[in-house]
Enzyme design. Structure first.
Site, PDB file in Angstrom:
ATOM      1  N   GLU A 200       0.857  -1.200   0.000  1.00  4.43           N
ATOM      2  CA  GLU A 200       0.000   0.000   0.000  1.00  4.43           C
ATOM      3  C   GLU A 200       0.883   1.237   0.000  1.00  4.43           C
ATOM      4  OE1 GLU A 200      -2.638   0.380   3.416  1.00  4.43           O
ATOM      5  OE2 GLU A 200      -2.716   2.557   3.126  1.00  4.43           O
TER       6      GLU A 200
ATOM      7  N   ARG B 105       0.426  10.405   0.161  1.00  3.15           N
ATOM      8  CA  ARG B 105       0.737  11.488   1.094  1.00  3.15           C
ATOM      9  C   ARG B 105       1.967  12.251   0.699  1.00  3.15           C
ATOM     10  NH1 ARG B 105       0.153   8.364   6.803  1.00  3.15           N
ATOM     11  NH2 ARG B 105      -1.612   7.137   6.076  1.00  3.15           N
TER      12      ARG B 105
ATOM     13  N   LYS C 134     -11.073  -2.003   6.655  1.00  2.74           N
ATOM     14  CA  LYS C 134      -9.867  -1.682   7.422  1.00  2.74           C
ATOM     15  C   LYS C 134     -10.317  -1.147   8.783  1.00  2.74           C
ATOM     16  CE  LYS C 134      -6.641   2.245   7.246  1.00  2.74           C
ATOM     17  NZ  LYS C 134      -5.461   2.813   6.580  1.00  2.74           N
TER      18      LYS C 134
HETATM   19  C1  3PG Z   1      -1.287   5.009   8.336  1.00  2.00           C
HETATM   20  O1  3PG Z   1      -2.323   5.439   7.904  1.00  2.00           O
HETATM   21  O2  3PG Z   1      -0.272   5.678   8.461  1.00  2.00           O
HETATM   22  C2  3PG Z   1      -1.293   3.581   8.649  1.00  2.00           C
HETATM   23  O3  3PG Z   1      -2.372   3.274   9.423  1.00  2.00           O
HETATM   24  C3  3PG Z   1      -0.019   3.073   9.198  1.00  2.00           C
HETATM   25  O4  3PG Z   1       0.051   3.286  10.530  1.00  2.00           O
HETATM   26  P1  3PG Z   1       1.402   2.920  11.294  1.00  2.00           P
HETATM   27  O5  3PG Z   1       2.443   3.876  10.811  1.00  2.00           O
HETATM   28  O6  3PG Z   1       1.048   3.120  12.732  1.00  2.00           O
HETATM   29  O7  3PG Z   1       1.740   1.485  10.963  1.00  2.00           O
END
Ligand code: 3PG
Length: 213
Positions: free
Chosen positions: A47, A51, A134
């Site tokens: 994934e 961002r 999710k």
């Molecule tokens: C996110 O949206 O950044 C994800 O949920 C990942 O979260 P994490 O960095 O806590 O694994």
């Protein structure tokens, strides 16, 4: 694509490995070796979060990696859905769900793993046909005990918990009957990516892919 069909697709993806790496890619040149390391370590479903300015180029690069299935995370708007699809994303992930976002994914044939954090959110998505979701933000929403509690009255929804999941707590989630896999960023730490330490990332992926569920 119907939400029911999408759920079939996302369930297949979630069954490929216990962990879906959540990736923030700052430099598209890192995308291919990063994806190769993760796939070599046994984590084929990737994934890439939308961002960073490099995210769409990273998806384009990763889409060419043998054995990998790349999707786009942090889908917030119909425009994100269009851009993700155009870049070659094979699935999408969103932190929450809006009508506009769901409709855009359904119209674009982009299987979506939509975010839910409460019983009402999970039920609303289930009513629309999404039985694979999710759970986000997992740890901040009560962690594995909260997800276990949601599973008691709503066992037909299966989740990929994400947000605060780590090697230390992943098994708490993976042992639940309503969890298919979990998502996390710990397998691709920023410093290792910046250094180009692909063997270090492959080792983290191996450790994560060996988690039992
Ligand atoms: C996110 O949206 O950044 C994800 O949920 C990942 O979260 P994490 O960095 O806590 O694994």
């Amino acid at each position: 694509m119907t939400p029911e069909k999408m759920s079939e697709k996302t369930e297949e993806l979630c069954r490929l490995a216990p962990i879906i790496p959540v990736l923030v890619v700052d430099d598209a040149r890192h995308a291919r070796p990063l994806a190769e390391a993760l796939v070599a370590g046994g984590l084929p479903v990737l994934e890439v979060t939308l961002r960073t300015p490099a995210a769409l180029d990273a998806i384009r690069e990763m889409a060419g990696v043998d054995g990998g299935v790349v999707g786009a995370g942090t889908l917030l708007t119909p425009e994100d859905v269009r851009a993700a699809k155009e870049a070659g994303a094979r699935f999408g992930v969103s932190p929450g769900a809006t009508d506009r976002l769901l409709t855009a994914c359904e119209n674009a044939d982009l299987p979506l793993l939509p975010g839910a954090a409460t019983a009402s959110e999970a039920l609303a998505l289930l009513e629309r046909g999404y039985r694979v979701q999710k759970f986000f933000p997992a740890e901040a929403s009560g962690g594995a005990p909260a997800l276990k509690a949601i599973g008691a009255p709503i066992p037909q929804v299966r989740f990929c918990p994400t947000g605060g999941v780590s090697l230390a707590n992943a098994s708490d989630y993976l042992s639940l009957p309503n969890v298919l896999c979990a998502g996390g960023s710990w397998v691709a730490p920023k410093d290792l990516v910046q250094r180009g330490d692909w063997s270090g990332i492959e080792a983290l992926a191996k450790e994560a892919s060996a988690l039992s569920r």
